[in-house]
Design a protein around this motif. Structure first.
Motif, PDB file in Angstrom:
ATOM      1  N   GLU A  81       0.641   1.163  -3.899  1.00  0.00           N
ATOM      2  CA  GLU A  81      -0.067   2.565  -4.446  1.00  0.00           C
ATOM      3  C   GLU A  81       0.210   3.832  -3.753  1.00  0.00           C
ATOM      4  O   GLU A  81      -0.607   4.553  -4.858  1.00  0.00           O
ATOM      5  N   ASP A 139       1.158  -1.316   0.277  1.00  0.00           N
ATOM      6  CA  ASP A 139       0.365   0.072  -0.055  1.00  0.00           C
ATOM      7  C   ASP A 139       0.517   1.443  -0.081  1.00  0.00           C
ATOM      8  O   ASP A 139      -0.080   2.029  -0.592  1.00  0.00           O
ATOM      9  N   LYS A 151      -2.231  -0.772   6.978  1.00  0.00           N
ATOM     10  CA  LYS A 151      -1.974  -0.845   5.094  1.00  0.00           C
ATOM     11  C   LYS A 151      -0.226  -1.849   5.255  1.00  0.00           C
ATOM     12  O   LYS A 151      -0.364  -1.954   6.175  1.00  0.00           O
TER      13      LYS A 151
END
Length: 386
Positions: free
Chosen positions: A197, A6, A28
């Motif tokens: 991400e 993440d 995360k």
């Protein structure tokens, strides 16, 4: 692109580590990459003083939040936190005026303080000279950490607590780019790639590997600070964060919350010290040595190398002479001296860039890193993942 994480945090110092910590607390998955074998920058080259009392506005709030974060982690895992408080010692009438004004401000907002008389100072800190101390302002809730140990223990704690945390040392990042729906981070000429991400760059004073053109125009300056450590002195009673008269004439909270700050005059014996950005701090380390410092010499980000890694004997002598005026032990019994390098900005508390909604830069927090990073990173992470 198939993301692996993440979040990728680039930088293993205190600011990057607390960004990783707060992302992990949100559930995360996080990869943290540190370019060296272990953190060697400002995070380990400082006093280890966590002093919200020296901060202003929201940075005071970040510091107070940080106290709670440090203490909560310490209850689970020993990261070297000690709660012996912070004290600002006034040596003349002007400095006494400043600590009274600062106390009035903190009394209004409910941040606990205690005004110490000369007798109370000498009882609590027998190593302080009566000829120096007139009054002092004590903050009992503030803490210190061992700077050469804390970040290592914090990394160890996070590795044991969070299954979604991956930490890699000796991993200099040479590329960080938005690709498709995420970020691609490359090590060593892209020989190894990681995807996520989002990415956060907390690069300390490393401004050459990633986005050098951006940093070249950022206005960032680097401060070189000289510090010293005595031999172990177990008989010296000097617990907690010891801040002195020159500190009251330098720290943000005094400038912003004390009406007399701009009108007090600089005594003649302080002039040469102020020229080199000297204000004297003491912090007793875990081995009973005493950390003494510090000074501030600046260069802009494009001329960082001009600061050099040598130590100025003249600056050390100025600090030792002033330190000897304050304490009654032999400050010249030293075992080591060193320099720290802190990036900061002349008009910003921290330098931030959001290159897009995926790549975020958080750097140049200056001397506030140990105090404010834990609290600031919590808010930063919430915004990045909102």
């Amino acid at each position: 692109m198939n993301k692996q994480f993440d979040l990728i945090v680039i930088g293993g110092g205190i600011l990057g580590t607390f960004h990783a910590y707060h992302a992990l607390m949100l559930g995360k998955s996080v990869l943290q990459l540190e370019k060296d074998n272990f953190p060697v920058g400002a995070t380990v080259r400082n006093f280890g003083q966590v002093v919200p009392s020296g901060m202003e506005a929201e940075w005071f709030e970040y510091g107070v939040a940080g106290l709670d974060i440090y203490k909560s982690i310490q209850r689970e895992y020993d990261i070297s936190v000690q709660q012996n408080g912070s004290v600002y010692i006034a040596s003349d009438d002007d400095e006494c005026t400043l600590i009274h004004e600062l106390k009035a401000h903190y009394d209004i907002i409910g941040y606990t303080t205690e005004l110490l008389s000369q007798d109370a100072i000498l009882k609590k800190y027998p190593a302080i000279k009566a000829s120096y101390a007139k009054e002092a302002l004590f903050f009992p809730q503030e803490i210190s950490v061992a700077p050469d140990q804390m970040i290592h223990r914090l990394h160890q704690y996070m590795q044991t607590k969070f299954e979604k945390y991956t930490l890699k040392y000796n991993s200099p990042v040479t590329a960080c780019e938005s690709k498709d729906a995420g970020v691609e981070v490359g090590l060593k000429n892209n020989a190894k790639l990681f995807t996520a991400e989002k990415a956060i760059i907390c690069n300390g004073y490393e401004f050459k590997l990633l986005y050098p053109e951006l940093f070249s125009e950022s206005g960032i300056v680097v401060s070189k600070l000289q510090m010293m450590r005595s031999i172990p002195m177990p008989d010296v009673k000097l617990e907690g964060n010891i801040l002195t008269g020159l500190t009251t004439r330098r720290y943000e909270s005094f400038e912003h919350y004390c009406p007399s700050f701009k009108t007090i005059k600089t005594p003649a014996h302080y002039e040469e010290l102020k020229k080199w950005g000297i204000h004297i701090l003491f912090k007793k380390a875990a081995d009973n040595s005493i950390i003494i410092g510090d000074s501030h010499v600046y260069a802009d980000v494009n001329h960082f190398d001009d600061l050099g890694f040598d130590l100025s004997h003249h600056i050390n002598e100025l600090m030792l002479e002033e330190a000897a005026r304050i304490v009654d032990f032999d400050v010249r019994k030293l075992q080591t001296t060193w320099a720290g390098f802190y990036p900061q900005h002349p008009s910003k508390h921290i330098v931030t860039y959001d290159l897009d909604d995926r790549i975020h830069i958080r750097t140049a927090i200056g001397g506030k890193g140990m105090t404010a990073s834990a609290g600031y990173a919590a808010e930063s992470i919430k915004k990045i993942f909102s």
